[in-house]
Design a protein around this motif. Structure first.
Motif, PDB file in Angstrom:
ATOM      1  N   UNK A  25       0.837  -1.208   0.000  1.00  0.00           N
ATOM      2  CA  UNK A  25       0.000   0.000   0.000  1.00  0.00           C
ATOM      3  C   UNK A  25       0.870   1.257   0.000  1.00  0.00           C
ATOM      4  N   UNK A  26       1.945   1.241   0.824  1.00  0.00           N
ATOM      5  CA  UNK A  26       2.851   2.392   0.914  1.00  0.00           C
ATOM      6  C   UNK A  26       3.533   2.633  -0.423  1.00  0.00           C
ATOM      7  N   UNK A  27       4.062   1.535  -1.001  1.00  0.00           N
ATOM      8  CA  UNK A  27       4.744   1.672  -2.291  1.00  0.00           C
ATOM      9  C   UNK A  27       3.780   2.121  -3.377  1.00  0.00           C
ATOM     10  N   UNK A  28       2.568   1.569  -3.312  1.00  0.00           N
ATOM     11  CA  UNK A  28       1.570   1.964  -4.300  1.00  0.00           C
ATOM     12  C   UNK A  28       1.237   3.433  -4.188  1.00  0.00           C
ATOM     13  N   UNK A  29       1.095   3.896  -2.936  1.00  0.00           N
ATOM     14  CA  UNK A  29       0.816   5.323  -2.718  1.00  0.00           C
ATOM     15  C   UNK A  29       1.958   6.187  -3.178  1.00  0.00           C
ATOM     16  N   UNK A  30       3.185   5.734  -2.892  1.00  0.00           N
ATOM     17  CA  UNK A  30       4.370   6.494  -3.289  1.00  0.00           C
ATOM     18  C   UNK A  30       4.490   6.555  -4.802  1.00  0.00           C
ATOM     19  N   UNK A  31       4.255   5.428  -5.469  1.00  0.00           N
ATOM     20  CA  UNK A  31       4.308   5.400  -6.930  1.00  0.00           C
ATOM     21  C   UNK A  31       3.226   6.314  -7.518  1.00  0.00           C
ATOM     22  N   UNK A  32       2.081   6.345  -6.837  1.00  0.00           N
ATOM     23  CA  UNK A  32       1.013   7.219  -7.302  1.00  0.00           C
ATOM     24  C   UNK A  32       1.394   8.681  -7.185  1.00  0.00           C
ATOM     25  N   UNK A  33       2.072   9.043  -6.090  1.00  0.00           N
ATOM     26  CA  UNK A  33       2.526  10.422  -5.900  1.00  0.00           C
ATOM     27  C   UNK A  33       3.561  10.810  -6.957  1.00  0.00           C
ATOM     28  N   UNK A  34       4.495   9.893  -7.209  1.00  0.00           N
ATOM     29  CA  UNK A  34       5.536  10.164  -8.206  1.00  0.00           C
ATOM     30  C   UNK A  34       4.914  10.331  -9.596  1.00  0.00           C
ATOM     31  N   UNK A  35       3.949   9.466  -9.890  1.00  0.00           N
ATOM     32  CA  UNK A  35       3.271   9.566 -11.190  1.00  0.00           C
ATOM     33  C   UNK A  35       2.522  10.887 -11.308  1.00  0.00           C
ATOM     34  N   UNK A  36       1.863  11.312 -10.207  1.00  0.00           N
ATOM     35  CA  UNK A  36       1.147  12.589 -10.230  1.00  0.00           C
ATOM     36  C   UNK A  36       2.118  13.749 -10.394  1.00  0.00           C
ATOM     37  N   UNK A  57       5.700  14.110  -0.885  1.00  0.00           N
ATOM     38  CA  UNK A  57       6.785  13.138  -1.024  1.00  0.00           C
ATOM     39  C   UNK A  57       7.646  13.087   0.232  1.00  0.00           C
ATOM     40  N   UNK A  58       8.110  11.904   0.648  1.00  0.00           N
ATOM     41  CA  UNK A  58       9.040  11.806   1.782  1.00  0.00           C
ATOM     42  C   UNK A  58      10.354  12.524   1.457  1.00  0.00           C
ATOM     43  N   UNK A  59      11.037  12.974   2.498  1.00  0.00           N
ATOM     44  CA  UNK A  59      12.292  13.715   2.315  1.00  0.00           C
ATOM     45  C   UNK A  59      13.314  12.912   1.526  1.00  0.00           C
ATOM     46  N   UNK A  60      13.353  11.595   1.758  1.00  0.00           N
ATOM     47  CA  UNK A  60      14.337  10.757   1.055  1.00  0.00           C
ATOM     48  C   UNK A  60      14.085  10.766  -0.453  1.00  0.00           C
ATOM     49  N   UNK A  61      12.807  10.739  -0.854  1.00  0.00           N
ATOM     50  CA  UNK A  61      12.472  10.767  -2.280  1.00  0.00           C
ATOM     51  C   UNK A  61      12.743  12.157  -2.858  1.00  0.00           C
ATOM     52  N   UNK A  62      12.466  13.196  -2.071  1.00  0.00           N
ATOM     53  CA  UNK A  62      12.792  14.554  -2.522  1.00  0.00           C
ATOM     54  C   UNK A  62      14.279  14.662  -2.846  1.00  0.00           C
ATOM     55  N   UNK A  63      15.102  14.173  -1.940  1.00  0.00           N
ATOM     56  CA  UNK A  63      16.552  14.269  -2.125  1.00  0.00           C
ATOM     57  C   UNK A  63      17.033  13.456  -3.317  1.00  0.00           C
TER      58      UNK A  63
END
Length: 282
Positions: A25-36, A57-63
């Motif tokens: 669910x977390x990965x799916x949500x994260x992938x959805x955010x990145x896609x958006x 987006x989480x700080x790690x993904x931002x970086x």
């Protein structure tokens, strides 16, 4: 009947399935955010870009997504494009960092940066030191400072001329008293010694007074190099302040021409940022 070992095994499998489901669910949500985010960048929906990147987006993904300033470059390029479209007279003159850009408000003598754009906020603001100079012009503070410096300059010149005249007169009086003293010293004898010493004492008092007066005027002409240095320093301060005032006046005339005034410019910059964030919004 299930053994305790079998029950523990079943519980472990259930817990692991729960973890997998949660992670999915977390990965799916994260992938959805990145896609958006990708979609918002593609369509240049700038408000969504800022919202998703900074607030979702989480700080790690931002970086990781901005490791080589990919996001910074995207934001600054879009801001610059919009600035050039909205304010074509503005010129980017300095890239301070991947997210900071400085602009001037036209092409004129002694061009300098007056605005700074921060792509992370985003904001576009007048540099504080520049605003201070504009406000000094509007309040008449430059005129007051220049008038004070020019008065100091005139006062310095007047005191130098007066000192030269006073010193000539005082030196003449001192020379005269010293001559009288020398003559009395020559006429002093055993018979008139007391009377002569009293007259010399009077002359010494006059000499002390005259020399004290001379010491008050000497600094204005005594050290010619120091005096010239003070005059040069005053002249340089006047020239520097006059140039600063002239540049600020020129910029205020440009602001008057382009925006109608400083307050109108502040309002226009705020509207620009709002419009930029609403760019592409439905």
């Amino acid at each position: 009947m299930e053994t305790p070992e079998k029950q523990e095994e079943l519980q472990t499998e259930t817990s692991f399935d729960s973890v997998k489901e949660s992670a999915s669910d977390v990965l799916g949500g994260l992938m959805g955010q990145i896609k958006r985010l990708e979609e918002a960048m593609k369509l240049e929906h700038m408000g969504d870009v800022y919202q998703i990147y900074w607030n979702e987006l989480p700080a790690s993904i931002q970086q990781s997504s901005n490791a080589n300033h990919e996001i910074d470059n995207f934001l600054t390029s879009k801001l610059d494009q919009e600035i050039q479209r909205t304010f074509p007279f503005m010129i980017m003159c300095d890239v301070v960092s991947p997210i900071l850009m400085n602009y001037q408000i036209g092409s004129y003598y002694r061009e300098r940066a007056v605005l700074q754009v921060d792509a992370t906020q985003p904001t576009i603001k007048i540099l504080p030191e520049i605003r201070d100079q504009w406000e000094k012009v509007m309040k008449g503070e430059y005129k007051e400072q220049l008038s004070e410096l020019e008065n100091q300059q005139d006062d310095f010149d007047a005191k130098t001329i007066a000192a030269q005249s006073e010193l000539r007169e005082l030196n003449g009086k001192i020379a005269h008293q010293e001559k009288l003293k020398a003559e009395l010293e020559e006429t002093k004898s055993f018979m008139n010694r007391k009377k002569i010493e009293e007259e010399i004492e009077v002359i010494d008092d006059k000499l002390r007074e005259l020399k004290q007066q001379r010491s008050q005027w000497t600094p204005f002409v005594g050290d010619q190099l120091s005096g010239e240095s003070q005059k040069i320093e005053l002249a340089n301060r006047i020239a520097s302040l006059s140039l600063e005032q002239a540049i600020a006046l020129k910029e205020l005339r440009l602001i008057k021409k382009r925006f109608g005034g400083l307050e109108e410019m502040d309002a226009a910059l705020e509207i620009f940022i709002k419009d930029f964030l609403n760019k592409g919004a439905e």
